[in-house]
Design a protein around this motif. Structure first.
Motif, PDB file in Angstrom:
ATOM      1  N   ASN A  82      -3.099  19.329  -5.648  1.00  0.00           N
ATOM      2  CA  ASN A  82      -4.075  18.172  -5.181  1.00  0.00           C
ATOM      3  C   ASN A  82      -4.959  18.822  -4.076  1.00  0.00           C
ATOM      4  O   ASN A  82      -4.428  19.422  -3.041  1.00  0.00           O
ATOM      5  CB  ASN A  82      -3.555  16.887  -4.890  1.00  0.00           C
ATOM      6  N   PHE A 123     -12.900   7.105 -10.726  1.00  0.00           N
ATOM      7  CA  PHE A 123     -12.003   6.460 -10.027  1.00  0.00           C
ATOM      8  C   PHE A 123     -10.552   6.909 -10.624  1.00  0.00           C
ATOM      9  O   PHE A 123     -10.300   6.261 -11.424  1.00  0.00           O
ATOM     10  CB  PHE A 123     -12.378   4.947  -9.769  1.00  0.00           C
ATOM     11  N   LYS A 142      -6.552   5.932  -9.750  1.00  0.00           N
ATOM     12  CA  LYS A 142      -5.705   4.992  -9.166  1.00  0.00           C
ATOM     13  C   LYS A 142      -5.205   5.384  -7.604  1.00  0.00           C
ATOM     14  O   LYS A 142      -5.023   6.941  -7.461  1.00  0.00           O
ATOM     15  CB  LYS A 142      -4.434   4.757  -9.865  1.00  0.00           C
ATOM     16  N   GLN A 143      -5.212   4.624  -6.642  1.00  0.00           N
ATOM     17  CA  GLN A 143      -4.867   4.875  -5.315  1.00  0.00           C
ATOM     18  C   GLN A 143      -4.645   3.673  -4.673  1.00  0.00           C
ATOM     19  O   GLN A 143      -4.771   2.652  -5.170  1.00  0.00           O
ATOM     20  CB  GLN A 143      -6.260   5.448  -4.735  1.00  0.00           C
ATOM     21  N   PRO A 144      -4.203   3.662  -3.411  1.00  0.00           N
ATOM     22  CA  PRO A 144      -3.968   2.195  -2.744  1.00  0.00           C
ATOM     23  C   PRO A 144      -5.379   1.395  -2.852  1.00  0.00           C
ATOM     24  O   PRO A 144      -6.286   1.884  -2.560  1.00  0.00           O
ATOM     25  CB  PRO A 144      -3.592   2.642  -1.234  1.00  0.00           C
ATOM     26  N   GLY A 145      -4.929   0.258  -3.342  1.00  0.00           N
ATOM     27  CA  GLY A 145      -6.035  -0.673  -3.570  1.00  0.00           C
ATOM     28  C   GLY A 145      -6.721  -0.628  -4.768  1.00  0.00           C
ATOM     29  O   GLY A 145      -7.693  -1.567  -5.017  1.00  0.00           O
ATOM     30  N   VAL A 146      -6.397   0.422  -5.552  1.00  0.00           N
ATOM     31  CA  VAL A 146      -7.121   0.640  -6.804  1.00  0.00           C
ATOM     32  C   VAL A 146      -5.981   0.713  -7.891  1.00  0.00           C
ATOM     33  O   VAL A 146      -5.666   1.982  -8.028  1.00  0.00           O
ATOM     34  CB  VAL A 146      -8.177   1.850  -6.791  1.00  0.00           C
ATOM     35  N   TYR A 152      -8.241   2.245 -14.466  1.00  0.00           N
ATOM     36  CA  TYR A 152      -8.588   3.425 -13.640  1.00  0.00           C
ATOM     37  C   TYR A 152      -7.711   4.415 -14.324  1.00  0.00           C
ATOM     38  O   TYR A 152      -6.826   4.329 -14.835  1.00  0.00           O
ATOM     39  CB  TYR A 152      -8.540   3.206 -12.320  1.00  0.00           C
ATOM     40  N   ARG A 163      -9.426  10.435  -6.004  1.00  0.00           N
ATOM     41  CA  ARG A 163      -9.198   9.407  -5.125  1.00  0.00           C
ATOM     42  C   ARG A 163     -10.186   9.495  -3.974  1.00  0.00           C
ATOM     43  O   ARG A 163     -10.574  10.529  -3.490  1.00  0.00           O
ATOM     44  CB  ARG A 163      -7.856   9.559  -4.614  1.00  0.00           C
ATOM     45  N   TYR A 164     -10.438   8.444  -3.162  1.00  0.00           N
ATOM     46  CA  TYR A 164     -11.208   8.173  -2.299  1.00  0.00           C
ATOM     47  C   TYR A 164     -12.625   8.760  -2.284  1.00  0.00           C
ATOM     48  O   TYR A 164     -13.062   9.323  -1.365  1.00  0.00           O
ATOM     49  CB  TYR A 164     -10.421   8.923  -0.916  1.00  0.00           C
ATOM     50  N   MET A 165     -13.337   8.117  -3.331  1.00  0.00           N
ATOM     51  CA  MET A 165     -14.779   8.636  -3.497  1.00  0.00           C
ATOM     52  C   MET A 165     -15.571   8.303  -2.391  1.00  0.00           C
ATOM     53  O   MET A 165     -15.277   7.269  -1.668  1.00  0.00           O
ATOM     54  CB  MET A 165     -15.177   8.030  -4.939  1.00  0.00           C
ATOM     55  N   HIS A 166     -16.522   9.191  -2.254  1.00  0.00           N
ATOM     56  CA  HIS A 166     -17.409   8.972  -0.938  1.00  0.00           C
ATOM     57  C   HIS A 166     -16.885   8.935   0.416  1.00  0.00           C
ATOM     58  O   HIS A 166     -17.106   8.160   1.100  1.00  0.00           O
ATOM     59  CB  HIS A 166     -18.221   7.800  -1.316  1.00  0.00           C
ATOM     60  N   ILE A 182     -10.226  13.532  -2.826  1.00  0.00           N
ATOM     61  CA  ILE A 182      -8.963  14.148  -3.473  1.00  0.00           C
ATOM     62  C   ILE A 182      -9.259  14.289  -5.173  1.00  0.00           C
ATOM     63  O   ILE A 182      -9.333  13.646  -5.995  1.00  0.00           O
ATOM     64  CB  ILE A 182      -7.545  13.454  -3.568  1.00  0.00           C
TER      65      ILE A 182
END
Lengths: 346, 343
Positions: free
Chosen positions: B166, B234, B236-240, B245, B312-315, B320
Motif C-alpha cells: 500500500n 472509493f 472501504k475505510q473508517p467511515g466508509v 464500496y 482510501r482518503y480521496m482528496h 492510499i
C-alpha cells in the motif's frame, strides 16, 4: 552573532520523543554534550541533569531547564480491520489531525490519519466537530493480526514532517521545546563564567512532571526555563490577542496559568536586553504554563524566570520560529545566567 | 515499479498547472508511443499499426494527470497568504497541513486558522476556509514578486510505502492511473510487432478536478471509436463501510452505470473472469463523476467504459492505493486492448 549549528536543531526536531518516551532525544543530547566534557546523570524519571564547571563559583546556585518531550499520540487499540485507534499525548487540537503522516513505535512504522472523501461527506458533517474516536491511523495492515505483527498498543506516535531552515525561519515539528534544548546545548558548548546546572526534563506536556523531580535533586536557588511559546499573528487577530510575535525577540513571562514569575528577574531580563540591545517582548497574556510551575515549588521556593522563543502553531506537526529570535534568546539566557549567578542570593 | 509511481506522485501538477508532470510523463510515455503535449497541458501518446496496415478500430485510454490543491488569491505583506481550493477539498483536511507554495520558487508553509476562542463566527467548532491562511513564516518587501495570486499550492507530504504494497501519497488520484497507462503502453508497444489492426491513444488529461476540461478538449481532437477512463474510486475505510464500496487490494473496480457503455462494461467483466484477474464492481446510479461522463458526450457520442483503482482518503495529501491493484488494472486493460476492445 553566535554561530548556531542548525544541523543540531534539525537532528533534535526530527527525533521522536513524546512525553514518557524521551530516550531517543536524550541520547541525541548526550551525543552532543559528551563532546563538551561535562558531567551528567539521568535520574529515575529520565531527566538528564548536566553540571558544568565555570571559571568561578556562583553566589546563587542556578539551574537552567528545557523539556525534551513533545506532544504526539499513543496507540490505544487495534480494530478488527487493522486500523489503529489512538489518543493524543499533550494538548493537541484534534482538528489538525486529519491528513497527517506519522511514525509509530521504535521501528518507525509509517502511517497516515485519513478522513472520509469529501464526495461522501454530508455538509453538516464537514461543519461539525471532529471526534478523535472517528479518526484512525492506517498503516496498510490487512487486519488486526497483520497490524499486531508491527504495532503494540501503547506505542508512541509522532508526526512525520520535514525540517526547513531557509528564509531566516525554521519550520519543523517539536520546536516546543527542542528549541529550548538547542539553546541549552549552545550554552553548554561555551566556556562558562559560573558553575551551572542544566536540566533536560521529561513529561512537561502531560503536566510538568519531570521538572519538579529534577529540581528537587539539583536544589537550585534560582532557575531559568527556556521554552517556546505561542505567537499568534494570523491576519484578523488583534495585536492584544497575539501573545507574542516572531522576529521580535524572546518573550518573557510575568505570569501564566501555573506560575507567578519572580518580579525582579522579569525586570532584570528587560533591563539586560535593553542595555545590550537585544530584542525582547513581554509574553502578553496569562496563558499556558511550563516547567517553571513545578520548579518554582519543588523544594521550598525557587526564584524562577521563563524566557521563550516565540513559535507559531505550537503542538502541531509544523511550528515556525525565527532564527534571530533563537540568537536573541541565547544571548539573553547567557547574560541572565551570568548576572543571576554573580548576585548574592536573597 | 514503485520508482515510476513515486516520481509521478512527487512532481506537482495542480489543475491548470500540470506542465512539469506533463513533461515528465510525456518523456516516459514517448519510449513506447508517439507523444505530443496539447496547449492545455494534456499528454497524448499514440501507438498505431505499422504503415500500410489498415486500422480497424481506435481505442482511447484516459487517465487524468492533474491533482487537487490550492490556489493563491491574495498575499499579505507579512507572509500570510489567502487561498481557495483548486478541486474539491474538505477544510478539515487543510487545517494544520504543511504545504508547498509554488511561487517564483517553492516555499514551505503551514495552513493556520484563527483559533476558536478568537473566531467571530457563531460556530466555534467548525472550520472554514474563510478563517484560514497559509503562513510561509517570513515577510519580505518583495514577497508580492515571489508569490502571486494564481500560484498553486500542494500538500507537502512524502511518498509512504505502507504495509502490503500500500502506498500513501499526494496525487495518487490520479497519477496511479497515469502510471497504469504508461505501463499499458509499454505492453502494447511490444504487441505492435504482432501486427494488430488497432490504433491506441493514451490521453493523460489535464484539469479533470475542475470539470474534466482536458478530457473534453482532447477527446474531441482524438476522435476514438471507444474509450476507457482509468481513475480512482472509493475503497472501504473508517467511515466508509457500506459493502457497495470497493476494497483496497481486491483488484480493479469495473464501473457499471447508466452513463457507461454496457458493451464495454460487459467485455471488461467477461475478460476479468476469463483471465482470472481479481476484480470488483462499482455500480453508480447515473453519471460516474469521472472523465468518462464527458468523453462519452464528445462529438456525436463515444462509447465509454470506466475502470477504477480502489483508493482510501480521496482528496487528501495521503491518498492510499495498492500496488497489486495497479498491476491488475494494467492486466485487465491489456487483455481488453489485445482482443480489440469491446466485443
Amino acid at each position: 552573532m553566535i554561530e548556531l549549528d542548525m544541523n543540531i536543531l534539525k537532528k533534535l526536531c526530527l527525533t521522536g520523543g513524546i512525553s514518557g518516551d524521551e530516550s531517543e532525544v536524550r541520547e541525541k543530547i548526550i551525543e552532543e554534550i559528551s563532546q563538551y566534557g561535562t558531567e551528567y546523570h539521568i535520574d529515575a524519571m529520565g531527566n538528564l541533569i548536566v553540571f558544568k564547571k565555570g571559571k568561578n563559583r556562583p553566589l546563587t546556585r542556578l539551574m537552567i531547564a528545557a523539556h525534551m518531550d513533545e506532544v504526539g499520540m499513543i496507540v490505544t487499540y487495534i480494530t478488527e480491520n487493522g486500523y489503529l485507534g489512538f489518543d493524543t499525548v499533550g494538548g493537541i487540537d484534534n482538528r489538525i489531525l486529519p491528513g497527517q503522516s506519522v511514525l509509530i513505535g521504535k521501528n518507525k512504522i509509517p502511517g497516515v490519519i485519513g478522513l472520509k472523501p469529501i464526495h461522501l461527506t454530508p455538509k453538516s458533517e464537514i461543519s461539525s466537530e471532529l471526534d478523535i474516536e472517528s479518526l484512525f491511523i492506517d498503516i496498510g495492515a490487512k487486519d488486526k493480526e497483520d497490524a499486531q505483527k508491527h504495532i503494540n498498543v501503547g506505542d508512541s506516535v509522532v508526526f512525520d514532517s520535514k525540517f526547513d531552515d531557509t528564509n531566516g525561519r525554521i519550520v519543523a515539528k517539536a520546536l516546543d521545546d527542542r528549541a529550548g534544548c538547542f539553546i541549552l546545548l549552545n550554552m553548554l558548548k561555551r566556556e562558562l563564567e559560573y558553575d551551572t546546572y542544566f536540566v533536560f526534563t521529561v513529561q512537561e506536556e502531560i503536566g510538568l512532571r519531570g521538572a519538579g523531580a529534577a529540581s528537587y535533586t539539583v536544589d537550585p536557588q534560582s532557575a531559568i526555563v527556556i521554552e517556546s511559546t505561542t505567537a499568534n499573528e494570523i491576519p484578523g487577530i488583534e495585536k492584544h490577542n497575539r501573545i507574542c510575535e516572531i522576529g521580535k525577540g524572546p518573550a518573557v513571562s510575568f505570569m501564566d496559568k501555573v506560575t507567578l514569575y519572580d518580579k525582579n528577574y522579569y525586570e532584570l531580563a528587560m533591563s539586560l536586553a535593553k542595555e545590550n540591545k537585544i530584542n525582547i517582548q513581554p509574553k502578553k497574556g496569562v496563558t499556558g504554563g511550563n516547567d517553571a510551575g513545578a520548579i518554582n515549588v519543588s523544594k521550598g521556593v525557587t526564584r524562577t524566570l521563563a524566557i521563550s522563543v516565540p513559535c507559531r502553531y505550537l503542538h502541531t506537526s509544523a511550528g515556525i520560529i525565527n532564527k534571530n529570535d533563537l540568537q536573541d534568546t541565547l544571548k539573553l539566557a547567557i547574560l541572565l545566567s551570568e548576572k543571576i549567578s554573580s548576585q548574592e542570593f536573597c | 515499479m514503485k520508482n515510476l509511481l513515486k516520481d509521478l506522485c512527487s512532481i506537482k501538477g495542480i489543475s491548470g498547472k500540470e506542465e512539469s508532470v506533463c513533461k515528465f510523463a510525456a518523456e516516459k510515455l514517448s519510449v513506447f508511443a508517439d507523444v505530443c503535449i496539447t496547449h492545455d497541458n494534456s499528454v497524448i501518446g499514440v501507438i498505431e499499426p505499422e504503415e500500410g496496415r489498415k486500422t480497424d478500430k481506435h481505442i482511447l485510454f484516459d487517465a487524468h494527470i492533474d491533482q487537487i490543491g490550492l490556489i493563491v488569491t491574495y498575499v499579505h505583506k507579512n507572509g500570510f497568504i489567502k487561498f481557495d481550493t483548486c478541486g474539491g477539498l474538505d477544510p478539515r483536511i487543510l487545517y494544520g497541513s504543511t504545504v508547498i507554495v509554488h511561487g517564483e520558487k517553492d516555499f514551505n508553509g503551514v495552513i493556520c486558522s484563527i483559533p476558536p476562542h478568537l473566531m467571530k463566527s457563531k460556530d466555534k467548532s467548525s472550520l472554514s476556509i474563510d478563517d484560514m491562511f497559509i503562513d510561509i513564516g517570513f515577510c519580505s518587501e518583495s514577497i508580492g514578486e515571489k508569490i502571486k495570486p494564481g500560484d498553486r499550492v500542494s500538500f507537502n507530504k512524502g511518498f509512504y510505502e505502507l504495509l502490503n504494497g500500500n502506498i500513501a501519497s499526494p496525487a495518487t488520484d490520479d497519477r496511479s492511473g497515469v502510471y497504469v497507462l504508461i505501463k499499458l503502453a509499454e505492453k502494447l508497444e511490444k504487441l505492435k510487432r504482432e501486427k494488430l489492426n488497432i490504433k491506441f491513444t493514451f490521453l493523460l488529461s489535464s484539469r479533470e478536478e475542475i470539470g474534466h476540461l482536458g478530457a473534453k478538449t482532447s477527446a474531441y481532437k482524438i476522435m476514438p471509436d471507444e474509450a476507457i477512463s482509468v481513475d480512482v474510486s472509493f475503497a472501504k475505510q473508517p467511515g466508509v463501510s457500506n459493502d457497495k464500496y470497493g476494497v483496497l487490494g481486491k483488484g480493479p473496480m469495473i464501473g457499471i452505470a447508466p452513463s457507461l457503455s454496457t458493451k464495454i462494461t460487459d467485455s471488461l467483466k467477461e475478460i476479468a473472469q476469463r483471465e482470472n484477474i481479481p476484480h470488483q464492481f462499482e455500480v453508480m446510479k447515473g453519471r460516474s463523476g469521472t472523465n468518462a461522463d464527458s468523453i462519452s458526450l464528445i462529438r456525436s457520442g463515444i462509447p465509454c467504459g470506466l475502470v477504477s483503482i480502489p483508493q482510501r482518503y480521496m482528496h487528501t495529501g495521503i491518498e492510499i492505493v495498492n500496488c497489486n491493484d495497479l498491476d491488475n488494472v494494467t492486466e485487465l486493460l491489456f487483455s481488453y486492448a489485445k482482443q480489440g476492445g469491446a466485443k
